[in-house]
Write an enzyme that holds these catalytic residues in place. Structure first.
Site, PDB file in Angstrom:
ATOM      1  N   ASP A 156     -56.955 -24.681   6.749  1.00  0.00           N
ATOM      2  CA  ASP A 156     -57.357 -24.047   8.002  1.00  0.00           C
ATOM      3  C   ASP A 156     -56.256 -24.126   9.048  1.00  0.00           C
ATOM      4  O   ASP A 156     -55.321 -24.917   8.948  1.00  0.00           O
ATOM      5  CB  ASP A 156     -58.634 -24.683   8.538  1.00  0.00           C
ATOM      6  CG  ASP A 156     -58.484 -26.174   8.802  1.00  0.00           C
ATOM      7  OD1 ASP A 156     -57.984 -26.886   7.907  1.00  0.00           O
ATOM      8  OD2 ASP A 156     -58.854 -26.642   9.902  1.00  0.00           O
ATOM      9  N   GLU A 205     -59.666 -29.414   8.775  1.00  0.00           N
ATOM     10  CA  GLU A 205     -58.963 -30.529   9.407  1.00  0.00           C
ATOM     11  C   GLU A 205     -58.857 -30.330  10.908  1.00  0.00           C
ATOM     12  O   GLU A 205     -58.984 -31.282  11.686  1.00  0.00           O
ATOM     13  CB  GLU A 205     -57.570 -30.689   8.787  1.00  0.00           C
ATOM     14  CG  GLU A 205     -56.841 -31.965   9.162  1.00  0.00           C
ATOM     15  CD  GLU A 205     -56.093 -31.885  10.499  1.00  0.00           C
ATOM     16  OE1 GLU A 205     -55.719 -32.948  11.043  1.00  0.00           O
ATOM     17  OE2 GLU A 205     -55.870 -30.748  10.986  1.00  0.00           O
TER      18      GLU A 205
END
Length: 577
Positions: A159, A226
């Site tokens: 991400d 994350e």
């Protein structure tokens, strides 16, 4: 990586900026310390921050040389550009408030990213075992010939931070274009952390293409949230990895983290061997409501304001502990940076045995706010809310204070600081006081009058996180750190055709100010490193991480691939269990 944690070494790389105007002697007459710069050899200064030599694979030398030559070619450079640019072109933004996987449609974008990875890295998908965790978490297992050896775990995250819509027109190239201008690949995630994920996969794909079979199993684990805490990604990946390989089942873990940069004419790499902890403290004041035309002396908002002023006026005390990673870092700089001012060098070196010298060194070092914040427990008032209407007294007002906890402290100590700090004001405003589920003060003690309301401290969001255990970096248990250090040096030197170690790179223990996905991996191994081999620009951050015009130098990306290749080969032939 989380915004507060990205390349935390910036605080170290800039920590001496105010040295000249603030330095003064602590000793009279001055103690003269020998200044000898042999950079990794023997001698007094080198012993302060000992260096391993570059670690070139031995039994894997042939493939290391062969792949090194491949990485030098224009053909491979073009392939590397395509790999990274293609990954950037698939938007994988994650947000702070996402529903569970399967209920929030914003997760579905990761299907497209997985499809891209299958197309870009066919050998990995053909020859490694893939396990998907919570739909979007990825675990690739490259089985080694000796399954009794503990695997190497390489981690990264899929991400990226969202692009602020109002800034899209400020980008030189569109944020998900993956545009290559001959020097940089532009776009969100090109540095953080698709360069790490794609760099890892590129190295493995290249080794597979050369017919390499590892002796030691290599595991790739890629989270997908994350940037929003890792709750849906790394937390579930950790449980699955523990199920697959057991507690303490890995030889070492390398995840994203700090990189390297130049300071005082010396290139310093600072792998993070620990991370600060964190806790978000919600400070809430409730008082009786009423009409604004008949206000009390202080509304809940007014009381909250005074509490917050109290918090900001009383930051945590800062002390540079001799066993802390930041202290080890400044020792390495004192030992290996040739153009560090001599007076500051002497203070740092003398601080190892003199408390007075340590205090003077602190007075200089802490003039740099970034370094000071790296050392201490910090506080930042980030959210505030109160009131519903202009003619109605606010019955509730609250704020959230974010703390990043020093490696020498704890969640309990941080919360205790806040409790004690606000106790006098709770008494002043005659508030009943509850903190983290326990009654601190019942109120009703000012002239036997009833309490005027309530003060409540609590943990906001997901609760607190203790500082990470410190990875061994010296002594008998430091082999993984030594292998990482030698691999960093070998990759750095080979990329620049440097012979030997004298003109290369110094490796120093470092710290992450924020937290990576490794906060969920503590049970998997004590040997966790946060290091990305990303090159800083003029001692600061790579180009525009988490903001407009994020970009990755393709030369740096090739070096990242070289680093992961070197690390895998070195760990594979090591004596690690």
């Amino acid at each position: 990586m989380r915004a507060t944690g990205l390349l935390a070494a910036i605080g170290v790389l800039g920590l001496f900026v105010n040295y000249t105007s603030h330095h003064y002697w602590w000793h009279d007459p001055p103690i003269i310390y020998p200044l000898k710069f042999n950079h990794g050899g023997t001698g007094a200064l080198a012993d302060i921050c000992p260096q391993v030599r570059q670690l070139i694979p031995h039994s894997n030398l042939e493939i290391w040389v062969s792949l090194g030559a491949t990485y030098d070619t224009d053909v491979f450079k073009a392939k590397a550009v395509s790999w990274l640019a293609g990954a950037v072109q698939v938007p994988t933004e994650s947000y702070d408030y996402l529903g569970p996987v399967g209920t929030d449609p914003r997760w579905e974008k990761f299907h497209a990213f997985h499809a891209y990875l299958r197309k870009a890295f066919p050998l990995i998908h053909a020859e490694l075992e893939l396990t998907k965790v919570n739909t979007y978490g990825l675990i690739f297992v490259w089985k080694g010939l000796n399954e009794r050896l503990k695997p190497l775990l390489l981690a990264a995250h899929q991400d990226v931070v969202p692009v602020e819509p109002t800034t899209v027109d400020k980008w030189t190239h569109p944020p998900f274009s993956g545009h290559f201008d001959g020097t940089f690949v532009w776009g969100r995630g090109s540095c953080d952390d698709k360069s790490g994920l794609i760099g890892t996969m590129s190295a493995v794909e290249a080794m597979l293409a050369n017919g390499y079979e590892p002796t030691r199993t290599v595991v790739l684990a890629f989270g997908f949230d994350e940037e929003s805490g890792g709750v849906h990604g790394a937390r579930t990946l950790s449980a699955k990895l523990e199920e697959m390989f057991g507690q303490n089942g890995f030889a070492m873990i390398v995840d994203e983290g700090s990189g390297y940069g130049e300071l005082y004419d010396r290139i310093i790499a600072m792998p993070g061997i620990s991370e600060k902890g964190s806790v978000n403290v919600r400070v809430e004041v409730t008082t009786p409501g009423g009409h604004s035309s008949l206000p009390p002396p202080h509304t809940s908002i007014g009381i909250l304001a005074e509490l917050l002023v109290k918090i900001e006026a009383n930051p945590f005390k800062t002390h540079l502990a001799r066993n802390s990673p930041p202290y080890k870092t400044i020792q390495c700089l004192a030992a290996h940076a040739p153009n560090l001012p001599d007076h500051l060098r002497r203070d740092i070196l003398a601080s190892a045995y003199s408390d007075k010298a340590l205090r003077v060194a602190e007075s200089v070092l802490f003039t740099n706010l970034a370094f000071k914040n790296l050392v201490r427990t910090t506080q930042a008032i980030d959210i505030i809310q109160g009131g519903v209407k202009v003619n109605a007294l606010p019955e509730r007002a609250w704020a959230v204070v974010n703390h990043r906890i020093s490696t020498e402290s704890s969640v309990a100590a941080t919360e205790g600081h806040d409790i004690d700090l606000l106790r006098p004001l709770a008494s002043k405003f005659n508030l009943s006081y509850t903190a983290f589920g326990k009654t601190v003060d019942h109120g009703d003690h000012l002239d036997a009058s009833p309490t005027c309301g309530n003060l409540t401290l609590s943990e906001a969001f997901r609760g607190g996180l203790e500082p990470a255990p410190t990875t061994p970096f010296e002594g008998d248990d430091a082999m993984p750190y030594q292998i990482l250090s030698g691999s960093i040096k070998a990759a750095f030197n080979r990329h620049r055709s440097i012979e030997g170690d004298d003109d290369g790179i110094v490796v120093s223990p470092g710290i992450m100010s924020g937290n990576t996905d490794t906060k969920f991996y503590w049970k998997l191994t004590p040997h966790i490193f946060r290091y990305g081999h990303i090159r800083s620009i003029s001692g600061t951050l790579p180009p525009n991480i988490h903001t407009v015009n994020e970009a990755m130098s393709i030369d740096n990306f090739l070096e990242i691939i070289r680093f992961y290749t070197t690390l895998v080969l070195n760990v594979d032939e090591s004596a690690l269990p």
